[in-house]
Design an enzyme around this catalytic site. Structure first.
Site, PDB file in Angstrom:
ATOM      1  N   ARG A   1       0.813  -1.226   0.000  1.00  0.00           N
ATOM      2  CA  ARG A   1       0.000   0.000   0.000  1.00  0.00           C
ATOM      3  C   ARG A   1       0.843   1.273   0.000  1.00  0.00           C
ATOM      4  O   ARG A   1       0.529   2.229  -0.711  1.00  0.00           O
ATOM      5  CB  ARG A   1      -0.887  -0.001   1.243  1.00  0.00           C
TER       6      ARG A   1
ATOM      7  N   TYR B   1      -4.901  -1.837  -3.804  1.00  0.00           N
ATOM      8  CA  TYR B   1      -6.163  -2.514  -3.492  1.00  0.00           C
ATOM      9  C   TYR B   1      -7.336  -1.817  -4.187  1.00  0.00           C
ATOM     10  O   TYR B   1      -8.429  -1.685  -3.633  1.00  0.00           O
ATOM     11  CB  TYR B   1      -6.340  -2.617  -1.960  1.00  0.00           C
TER      12      TYR B   1
ATOM     13  N   ARG C   1     -13.055  -0.762  -1.789  1.00  0.00           N
ATOM     14  CA  ARG C   1     -12.612  -0.439  -0.424  1.00  0.00           C
ATOM     15  C   ARG C   1     -13.646   0.291   0.427  1.00  0.00           C
ATOM     16  O   ARG C   1     -13.824  -0.062   1.590  1.00  0.00           O
ATOM     17  CB  ARG C   1     -11.278   0.333  -0.463  1.00  0.00           C
TER      18      ARG C   1
ATOM     19  N   CYS D   1     -26.588  -2.034  -7.903  1.00  0.00           N
ATOM     20  CA  CYS D   1     -27.813  -2.268  -7.125  1.00  0.00           C
ATOM     21  C   CYS D   1     -27.490  -2.851  -5.748  1.00  0.00           C
ATOM     22  O   CYS D   1     -27.816  -4.006  -5.448  1.00  0.00           O
ATOM     23  CB  CYS D   1     -28.734  -3.197  -7.906  1.00  0.00           C
ATOM     24  N   GLU D   2     -26.802  -2.048  -4.947  1.00  0.00           N
ATOM     25  CA  GLU D   2     -26.445  -2.415  -3.573  1.00  0.00           C
ATOM     26  C   GLU D   2     -26.370  -1.106  -2.791  1.00  0.00           C
ATOM     27  O   GLU D   2     -25.724  -0.166  -3.250  1.00  0.00           O
ATOM     28  CB  GLU D   2     -25.031  -3.037  -3.500  1.00  0.00           C
TER      29      GLU D   2
HETATM   30  C1  PLP Z   1      -0.652  -7.961   2.025  1.00  0.00           C
HETATM   31  C2  PLP Z   1       0.694  -8.345   2.475  1.00  0.00           C
HETATM   32  C3  PLP Z   1       1.743  -7.410   2.414  1.00  0.00           C
HETATM   33  C4  PLP Z   1       1.552  -5.984   1.985  1.00  0.00           C
HETATM   34  O1  PLP Z   1       0.765  -5.262   2.881  1.00  0.00           O
HETATM   35  P1  PLP Z   1       0.605  -3.686   2.707  1.00  0.00           P
HETATM   36  O2  PLP Z   1      -0.259  -3.285   3.826  1.00  0.00           O
HETATM   37  O3  PLP Z   1      -0.032  -3.442   1.397  1.00  0.00           O
HETATM   38  O4  PLP Z   1       1.966  -3.097   2.794  1.00  0.00           O
HETATM   39  C5  PLP Z   1       2.995  -7.845   2.793  1.00  0.00           C
HETATM   40  N1  PLP Z   1       3.202  -9.122   3.221  1.00  0.00           N
HETATM   41  C6  PLP Z   1       2.216 -10.033   3.286  1.00  0.00           C
HETATM   42  C7  PLP Z   1       2.513 -11.407   3.755  1.00  0.00           C
HETATM   43  C8  PLP Z   1       0.934  -9.683   2.918  1.00  0.00           C
HETATM   44  O5  PLP Z   1      -0.053 -10.576   2.997  1.00  0.00           O
END
Ligand code: PLP
Length: 448
Positions: free
Chosen positions: A299, A397, A336, A368-369
């Site tokens: 992220r 995401y 999200r 339609c939600e």
């Molecule tokens: C989803 C995930 C990440 C990344 O998470 P972010 O919050 O997007 O940084 C890293 N390692 C594992 C094992 C994950 O499942």
């Protein structure tokens, strides 16, 4: 909880949102610009809804992560978490910059390899890896598999032996710390499905160290996502450091600690997670152990690099009540807000629209939600039919969670790189919605 509603402070204004988004500028004539490119020009050319990603932002943020680790004097590999945004263009860009990948499926493995990321720079995480996926990963020689259970360890050992290979593994440990994030994105509590219980870690590692087909190198942990404070990281790494020392005291070798991802970004008025603070926590708790460290950010690098462009189909006035702005983009594009109550900034593309005094409104999609709602009681400039908006911080995401619910085609995708925009996915054609579907002969039209 970072994503929870309702907020008690006033919504940030357009000006305040732009101040925390350095890749966006409002130009009096061209409207909202990303990296100097007019988003209206992109919307005119490819229509809406459209995802737009800033390559410069992604590069800058990955560089900041890397520099923060180096400045702390840490030896850290960066594996981008592919699930945040798995577009081949994104993976190719990161591969060219020398970054590795953190994957959670065979599909992501194929994408990362296709994008030119070397197998030895790929870490395979994920709570349930199928035999076929493990076979593929081991055959390609992925750098590391993060093992989620005792059962999985045995499966990996068997597959590796059958292939005549050795699988390099870490054990993913659940440190049972509360990342204080949204319930749907916390992963480091004992109650979550992820990882091996802390109490079982040492004995399982001892067993892993003797298993044929297995090269046990260390541990991994990942406590959740959208983490804004460094305290849960410190707590988790302190527990992991204790584990390393106790395992070493049994004469076992530990050389790797995968510190996970999860660093949070500023969606609303939060102060985003700081890579330098994360590096500080890693150094303070793990720096003295002589480990090869790694992080898996998703992220943080890509979220603020993306916006989703949409257009107002209807301004549904309701007398004295807040109006509904119905957009042409919906929860099938950006899930999200429906799934996590996530707050995303919404900024008009037109400078004139953006300058109009804000009133409370609801921003929704046409699906339609009732859950197809981007914002409730949001202070926004009034938006007329045809007005265009950018939904901010949708690089992570976002597109990856899209569906074609309500037979809505997948949105177009655009990459802005060095002042030029490139189409990286055309809007899905309508007949592509059903091109893999077949209808049994007795049901086809005209059959009697
Ligand atoms: C989803 C995930 C990440 C990344 O998470 P972010 O919050 O997007 O940084 C890293 N390692 C594992 C094992 C994950 O499942």
């Amino acid at each position: 909880m970072a994503d929870a509603l309702p907020y008690t402070d006033a919504d940030p204004t357009v000006t305040e949102l732009l101040a925390t988004h350095p890749n966006l500028k409002m130009d009096g004539v061209c409207g909202l610009m990303m990296d100097g490119v007019s988003l209206t020009a992109i919307a005119n050319a490819v229509g809406t809804p459209t995802w737009v990603i800033s390559a410069d932002t992604l590069r800058t943020r990955m560089a900041r992560l890397k520099n923060a680790m180096q400045a702390a004097g840490l030896d850290v590999s960066l594996h981008y978490a592919v699930k945040a945004n798995d577009h081949l263009a994104i993976l190719s860009l990161l591969g060219k910059e020398g970054f590795g990948a953190d994957i959670v499926s065979g599909g992501e493995l194929a994408r990362a390899l296709k994008a030119g990321i070397a197998a030895n720079k790929i870490v395979f995480s994920g709570v349930g890896k199928s035999d076929a996926e493990l076979q593929e990963a081991i055959a390609h020689g992925v750098g590391q598999i993060n093992v989620e259970s005792a059962e999985e360890l045995d499966i990996i050992a068997a597959i590796a032996q059958k292939l005549g290979r050795t699988a390099t593994i870490t054990l993913r440990i659940n440190p049972d710390v509360d990342a204080k994030t949204h319930a749907k994105i916390t992963t480091g509590l004992a109650a979550n499905k992820f990882g091996i219980p802390y109490e079982e870690a040492a004995s399982l590692y001892a067993r892993a160290s003797t298993l044929p087909g297995i090269n046990a190198v260390g541990f991994a942990t990942h406590i959740g996502s959208q983490i804004l404070s460094v305290a849960p990281y410190r707590a988790a790494y302190a527990r992991m450091a204790e584990l390393v020392q106790s395992v070493r005291s049994q004469g076992l070798s530990v050389s790797v600690m995968d510190c996970g991802g999860g660093l949070g970004i500023s969606y609303r008025t939060e102060v985003e997670g700081q890579p330098e603070a994360l590096a500080g926590a890693m150094k303070a708790e793990l720096g003295h152990l002589g480990l090869k460290l790694a992080i898996e950010p998703g992220r943080w690098p890509i979220g603020p690099a993306g916006v989703l462009l949409g257009q107002v189909i209807l301004n549904k006035a309701r007398g004295a009540e807040a109006p509904f702005y119905v957009l042409d983009t919906a929860m099938n594009d950006l899930l999200r807000p429906s799934m996590y109550d996530a707050w995303h900034g919404i900024v008009p593309l037109s400078a004139q629209d953006a300058a109009t005094p804000a009133i409370p409104a609801h921003v929704v999609g046409p699906v339609c939600e009732s859950g197809d709602t981007f914002a409730r009681d949001r202070l926004l400039p009034p938006l007329q039919r045809g007005a265009r908006v950018a939904i901010l911080d949708t690089g992570a995401y976002g597109a990856v969670m899209s569906s074609t619910y309500n037979s809505r085609p997948m949105a177009a995708e655009v990459l802005i790189d060095n002042g030029t925009w490139h189409s990286i996915r055309p809007r899905q054609k309508r007949d592509a919605l059903w091109h893999t579907e077949t209808v049994p002969a007795h049901l086809t039209a005209g059959n009697t």
